[in-house]
Structure formats: structure tokens, C-alpha cells
Write a protein that holds these residues in place. Structure first.
Motif, mmCIF file in Angstrom:
data_model
loop_
_atom_site.group_PDB
_atom_site.id
_atom_site.type_symbol
_atom_site.label_atom_id
_atom_site.label_comp_id
_atom_site.label_asym_id
_atom_site.label_seq_id
_atom_site.Cartn_x
_atom_site.Cartn_y
_atom_site.Cartn_z
ATOM 1 N N ASN A 26 24.348 -6.648 43.981
ATOM 2 C CA ASN A 26 23.616 -7.597 44.548
ATOM 3 C C ASN A 26 22.294 -7.733 44.790
ATOM 4 N N VAL A 27 21.895 -7.969 43.133
ATOM 5 C CA VAL A 27 20.184 -7.930 43.250
ATOM 6 C C VAL A 27 19.659 -9.472 43.609
ATOM 7 N N MET A 28 20.362 -9.968 42.147
ATOM 8 C CA MET A 28 20.738 -11.582 42.303
ATOM 9 C C MET A 28 21.872 -12.208 42.883
ATOM 10 N N SER A 29 21.998 -12.760 43.679
ATOM 11 C CA SER A 29 22.897 -13.391 44.529
ATOM 12 C C SER A 29 23.455 -15.200 44.497
ATOM 13 N N ILE A 30 24.463 -15.174 43.518
ATOM 14 C CA ILE A 30 24.866 -17.033 43.384
ATOM 15 C C ILE A 30 26.519 -17.126 44.067
ATOM 16 N N GLU A 31 25.965 -17.720 44.900
ATOM 17 C CA GLU A 31 27.394 -18.325 46.283
ATOM 18 C C GLU A 31 27.234 -20.296 45.429
ATOM 19 N N ILE A 32 28.565 -19.638 44.924
ATOM 20 C CA ILE A 32 29.017 -21.646 44.406
ATOM 21 C C ILE A 32 29.867 -21.667 45.485
ATOM 22 N N PRO A 33 29.434 -23.201 45.689
ATOM 23 C CA PRO A 33 30.113 -24.466 47.025
ATOM 24 C C PRO A 33 31.518 -24.671 46.541
ATOM 25 N N PRO A 34 32.152 -24.438 47.430
ATOM 26 C CA PRO A 34 33.900 -25.272 46.930
ATOM 27 C C PRO A 34 33.621 -26.744 46.355
ATOM 28 N N LEU A 35 34.453 -27.370 46.182
ATOM 29 C CA LEU A 35 34.204 -28.573 45.582
ATOM 30 C C LEU A 35 34.155 -28.985 46.949
ATOM 31 N N ARG A 36 34.657 -29.223 48.165
ATOM 32 C CA ARG A 36 34.820 -30.047 48.954
ATOM 33 C C ARG A 36 33.712 -29.711 49.914
ATOM 34 N N GLY A 88 20.578 -19.596 39.226
ATOM 35 C CA GLY A 88 21.541 -19.601 38.212
ATOM 36 C C GLY A 88 20.394 -19.408 36.920
ATOM 37 N N ARG A 89 20.012 -20.081 37.043
ATOM 38 C CA ARG A 89 18.682 -20.253 35.274
ATOM 39 C C ARG A 89 17.386 -19.484 35.603
ATOM 40 N N LYS A 90 17.396 -19.320 36.936
ATOM 41 C CA LYS A 90 16.514 -18.030 37.502
ATOM 42 C C LYS A 90 16.592 -17.039 37.443
ATOM 43 N N ALA A 91 18.186 -17.094 37.503
ATOM 44 C CA ALA A 91 18.963 -15.219 37.390
ATOM 45 C C ALA A 91 18.639 -14.804 35.891
ATOM 46 N N SER A 92 19.585 -15.467 34.830
ATOM 47 C CA SER A 92 18.870 -15.451 33.547
ATOM 48 C C SER A 92 18.274 -15.103 32.992
ATOM 49 N N MET A 93 16.927 -15.881 33.178
ATOM 50 C CA MET A 93 15.727 -15.017 32.658
ATOM 51 C C MET A 93 15.099 -13.788 32.934
ATOM 52 N N THR A 94 15.945 -13.042 33.453
ATOM 53 C CA THR A 94 15.175 -11.726 34.072
ATOM 54 C C THR A 94 16.493 -11.238 33.443
ATOM 55 N N SER A 95 16.916 -9.677 33.393
ATOM 56 C CA SER A 95 17.961 -8.782 33.276
ATOM 57 C C SER A 95 18.153 -7.766 34.354
ATOM 58 N N SER A 96 17.834 -8.604 36.090
ATOM 59 C CA SER A 96 18.685 -8.298 36.953
ATOM 60 C C SER A 96 20.169 -8.132 36.326
ATOM 61 N N ASN A 97 21.108 -7.340 37.030
ATOM 62 C CA ASN A 97 22.376 -7.937 37.724
ATOM 63 C C ASN A 97 22.465 -8.876 38.808
ATOM 64 N N VAL A 98 23.679 -9.694 38.407
ATOM 65 C CA VAL A 98 24.151 -10.847 38.862
ATOM 66 C C VAL A 98 25.216 -10.761 39.619
ATOM 67 N N LEU A 99 25.852 -11.349 41.039
ATOM 68 C CA LEU A 99 26.722 -11.575 41.559
ATOM 69 C C LEU A 99 27.261 -12.765 41.619
ATOM 70 N N ILE A 100 28.365 -13.232 41.899
ATOM 71 C CA ILE A 100 28.474 -14.750 41.527
ATOM 72 C C ILE A 100 29.611 -14.626 42.607
ATOM 73 N N LEU A 101 29.587 -15.717 44.260
ATOM 74 C CA LEU A 101 30.272 -15.500 44.680
ATOM 75 C C LEU A 101 31.006 -17.197 44.813
ATOM 76 N N GLY A 102 32.309 -16.725 45.284
ATOM 77 C CA GLY A 102 33.078 -18.647 45.426
ATOM 78 C C GLY A 102 34.331 -18.336 45.776
ATOM 79 N N GLU A 103 34.789 -19.255 46.278
ATOM 80 C CA GLU A 103 36.360 -19.051 46.281
ATOM 81 C C GLU A 103 36.756 -19.238 44.258
ATOM 82 N N SER A 104 38.551 -18.990 45.306
ATOM 83 C CA SER A 104 38.800 -19.165 43.489
ATOM 84 C C SER A 104 39.104 -20.506 43.163
ATOM 85 N N GLY A 105 39.062 -20.624 41.361
ATOM 86 C CA GLY A 105 38.646 -22.299 41.098
ATOM 87 C C GLY A 105 37.510 -22.883 41.020
ATOM 88 N N THR A 106 35.924 -22.666 41.652
ATOM 89 C CA THR A 106 34.851 -22.621 41.755
ATOM 90 C C THR A 106 33.941 -22.945 40.706
#
Length: 462
Positions: free
Chosen positions: A316-326, A167-185
Motif C-alpha cells: 500500500n505505497v501508492m493506493s488507488i481506489e477505482i469508484p464503482p459505476l454508480r 494513476g499517472r503519477k503512480a506510473s512515474m515511480t517504481s513504488s508498489n501500487v495497490l489498486i482497490l475497487g469492486e469487481s468489474g470496475t
């Protein structure tokens, strides 16, 4: 001891002489919340004789007092609205005074405004200034709404540290970001943090929930409209979210729920970097970064014809998938402590401990609702506890009834063995097909979308 007592009485007497003439209600407590000084105006305000008040604990005089909570948190409460036991409502300060060791020595309080009418009079005299401040505050909240940073995201687990690093690397660019993950992550926390850590952090951050806006209103919300564009249009027209976010970032939450006709218009914005208001034939150039989020599998929606493939690749230039809590059990204890601070502040009830047994239950739960579910469970527990510690009996029944058996020694669970075998099979199939996922999925006799899921789940480099 006699001399110390005489000195203490002398100091209290001197303070009374100093504070009594002051026309502002003042109070001083010792470390045990006993009242050692109160001036006449405050005693009259509470409706008691001063002699009755001195020496009593503050909650014996005003049962709604938050001083015990302030003493535990060691943090001041400035300009709080407070309703006293006698029915008065005022604006108050509560300030803990700490000794050289950081422990509470005294508590100082004052009533800034003795009733809401007095407060309203002050506001009325500054009505124009207040209106302007409110207007610009609302505009600032709407335009520059990013309030979270990386420090707000707990990451004790290895997997979460890796995701934050991405995520920090994505913030340093101007590219679009796609954040994936279950609800509540915590997808929105990542969106805020990416914007706040980017070169656009001083510019607007505008949030849009694509699932919450009716389809017929979504276009006008995103792109705005001109005067007279349609029946019921606001006089003078309306600025859309994209224009409001110009120079900054726009966060499109639940992008997977965006209607197909709007997807084509969004694609044009991403390609041409320009928008056109409803009812207008003029285009406006915009400089914007899109951060999108969804809890759906967009590649599956693409295969089903419910999401445009060209838009998917644009997002989906920069894709970040947030893991579920489990999958980040190591974060649960730290997350719980952070959430307890937040909940305690909201409820005015100081709870800062969780028993070892209760924590074991929390760590063994699957958390289908992720961090949002954990917060709800802790809020319920805080409401039920009678002290500052959460015990097993304060947790919901469905949490305590589903505790998993903890593996002891070198024996692995069936789940771990299966996952290890699956990962090995996928790596071998991809190696054999030289990275061709379609051929690999045929060899493994699973769908291509299922293969994509497992590649992501097992963090397999292709």
C-alpha cells in the motif's frame, strides 16, 4: 446523362477486360452495395453466371457478406476468414473506398485464398517460420502482456479524472501500487496503463490471478522449481512468474485471496528483492515492480488476522481506489458508446445509437456488476435490436423495473442529505481528536474499519 452513362459503361467494360485475366477473385460494389464489376474467376467461385450477378446487391449473392457492416464502419477488413453461402471458406479482403467527404463511394473485395487447403499449403511451406513466429508471439504475449493504456479508460466524470491523474503519477515511480475497487470496475485496465506509462513499458508485464490458482500450486507458479524438486515436476524445472517479470511489472490480481503462508514468502521477495525456486538453495536477484489489486478491504482482513499487516503496508505505497459505476454516472454514456463499438465489431452487427429513454434507464441503474455488467446488458441489447439503435424494450427487465425517480429542482434526496451530514460529522470528529481515527470512531460510535470506509468514500483529507 447519356454521355455519362456511356462513359460509365465504358469504364466498367474496361475494368472487366483488365480484371478478368487476373487469377484472383475480385469484386467492385457501388455505395448501395450493388455489384458493378466481378471477374470470371470470382463468378465461377460463387457458382453463378456473371450476367446474373451484375446489378444485384452483394447480400443477394452471398447472404453472409460483411460488406454492409464495412460500409457503415468505413474500416477495411484485411485477411478475414469467411464462409460463403455456397459452403466455400476463404481468406478475404473487404476495403471501403471513400470520397473527398469521407463517405463510402465504392467497395473493393478480393479472395486472397479460395479455400482453406490452399491456405494450409502456404502455411505448410513456411511451417518452420510460422512455428517460430507463433512461439515468440506467445512468449511476447506472456512476458509483455500489457495491452491497455490511459486512452482505454473513459473518464468524463470529475472523480474518474482525479483517479486517472493519481494513476499517472503512480506510473512515474517504481513504488508498489495497490489498486482497490469492486469487481468489474476496471482494476486490470489501470494495472496495464500504469505499466505502459512507466519506464518499464518495454519490459515484461506478467499477470497472476491469486484466486484462480490452487493453493498447492501457487508457490511453483510464482517462484518456479528446479529439476526433480517434487514428484511430477517437469524435466528441466520451470521458471516462475516473478522471474519472467524481471525488469518489468507483475500484476497480482485478487491479492486478498492469497494464502497466509504465501503472503510471508511474497513479503520476503518485496523486502530482499530475491527469489528462490522450489528445490533450490540458491537465490536469484530480481528487479520487479508489484502492482496488486483486490475487491476486498485489506485493512479489515488485517484486523481479522487473514492478511499480514507488514505485507499490507509494503503493498500500500501508492493506493488507488477505482469508484464503482454508480458513482460515475457521467461516464455511462461515453462508456456505452465505446462498448457498442467493441460489441458491434465482435458480433458483426452495426449498432451505434441508444435512445434517450434507454440511456435514462442505464443512468439510473445501480450497476452492482459495474462496467462488466454494462457490457453484458449492451451485448444482449445489440443481439435483440433489428437496426442500429437500442431502445428501452431491448434492455433487461431488471434494468427497466428499477428506474429511480429523478430529483427535480433544488430538493435533495434523503441519501444526499444523510451523506452530507455524515461527512460533516466525521470531519468535526477528526478535527476534535486531531486526526486520531480510533478516538474519532469511538466518538461517532462506529467501528474503525467503518470509519476508514467513510473517509475514503467521502474523500476526506486526514
Amino acid at each position: 446523362m447519356t454521355k455519362n452513362l456511356e462513359l460509365n459503361n465504358y469504364l466498367v467494360s474496361t475494368m472487366q477486360k483488365i480484371f478478368d485475366p487476373i487469377p484472383v477473385p475480385l469484386i467492385l460494389l457501388d455505395r448501395n452495395t450493388q455489384i458493378i464489376m466481378i471477374n470470371d474467376i470470382f463468378a465461377n467461385y460463387l457458382g453463378y453466371e456473371k450476367s446474373y450477378i451484375i446489378g444485384k446487391k452483394v447480400q443477394d449473392v452471398d447472404k453472409y457478406s460483411r460488406f454492409p457492416y464495412v460500409f457503415q464502419t468505413k474500416k477495411s477488413e484485411i485477411a478475414w476468414k469467411h464462409k460463403f453461402e455456397n459452403g466455400h471458406t476463404g481468406i478475404v479482403h473487404r476495403i471501403p473506398i471513400l470520397d473527398e467527404n469521407g463517405e463510402v463511394d465504392y467497395g473493393f473485395g478480393m479472395v486472397l485464398f479460395q479455400d482453406m487447403e490452399q491456405f494450409r499449403d502456404i502455411i505448410e511451406k513456411n511451417k518452420l517460420l510460422e512455428t517460430e513466429i507463433k512461439h515468440y508471439r506467445n512468449r511476447l504475449r506472456e512476458l509483455s502482456g500489457a495491452k491497455y493504456s490511459w486512452e482505454n479508460i473513459i473518464s468524463r466524470s470529475i472523480i474518474m479524472n482525479e483517479i486517472k491523474s493519481m494513476g499517472r503519477k503512480a506510473s512515474m515511480t517504481s513504488s508498489n501500487v495497490l489498486i482497490l475497487g469492486e469487481s468489474g470496475t476496471g482494476k486490470e485496465l489501470f494495472a496495464h496503463s500504469i505499466h505502459n506509462d512507466s519506464r518499464r513499458h518495454l519490459d515484461p508485464f506478467v499477470k497472476v490471478n491469486c484466486a484462480a490458482i490452487p493453493e498447492e500450486l501457487l508457490e511453483s507458479e510464482l517462484f518456479g522449481y528446479v529439476d526433480g524438486a517434487f514428484t511430477g515436476a517437469k524435466k528441466g524445472g520451470k521458471i516462475g512468474k516473478f522471474q519472467l517479470a524481471n525488469k518489468g511489472s507483475i500484476f497480482l490480481d485478487e491479492i486478498g485471496d492469497m494464502p497466509l503462508n504465501m503472503q510471508s514468502k511474497l513479503l520476503r521477495v518485496l523486502q530482499e528483492r530475491e527469489i528462490e525456486r522450489i528445490g533450490s538453495n540458491k537465490t536469484q536477484n530480481i528487479d520487479i515492480r508489484v502492482i496488486a489489486a483486490t475487491n476486498k478491504r485489506l485493512e479489515e482482513l488485517v484486523e481479522e488476522g487473514k492478511f499480514r499487516e507488514d505485507l499490507y503496508y509494503r503493498l500500500n505505497v501508492m493506493s488507488i481506489e477505482i469508484p464503482p459505476l454508480r458513482k460515475r454516472i457521467d461516464d455511462i454514456e461515453s462508456l456505452s458508446k465505446l462498448l457498442l463499438k467493441k460489441i458491434s465489431k465482435q458480433l458483426g452487427k452495426y449498432v451505434n445509437e441508444i435512445s434517450h429513454e434507454a440511456m435514462d434507464y442505464l443512468k439510473s441503474h445501480d450497476w452492482p456488476g459495474n462496467v462488466r455488467e454494462l457490457e453484458n446488458i449492451l451485448e444482449r441489447a445489440v443481439n435483440l435490436t433489428d437496426n442500429n439503435r437500442i431502445l428501452t424494450r431491448h434492455l433487461s427487465n431488471y434494468i427497466t423495473k428499477t428506474k429511480k425517480e429523478i430529483t427535480i429542482g433544488p430538493v435533495k434526496s434523503i441519501k444526499e442529505i444523510i451523506e452530507k451530514a455524515e461527512r460533516k460529522a466525521i470531519i468535526e470528529a477528526l478535527t476534535y481528536t486531531k486526526g486520531n481515527k480510533l478516538k474519532a470512531s469511538n466518538l461517532l460510535k462506529i467501528s474503525r474499519s467503518n470509519l476508514y470506509d467513510k473517509i475514503e468514500r467521502y474523500n476526506i483529507s486526514v
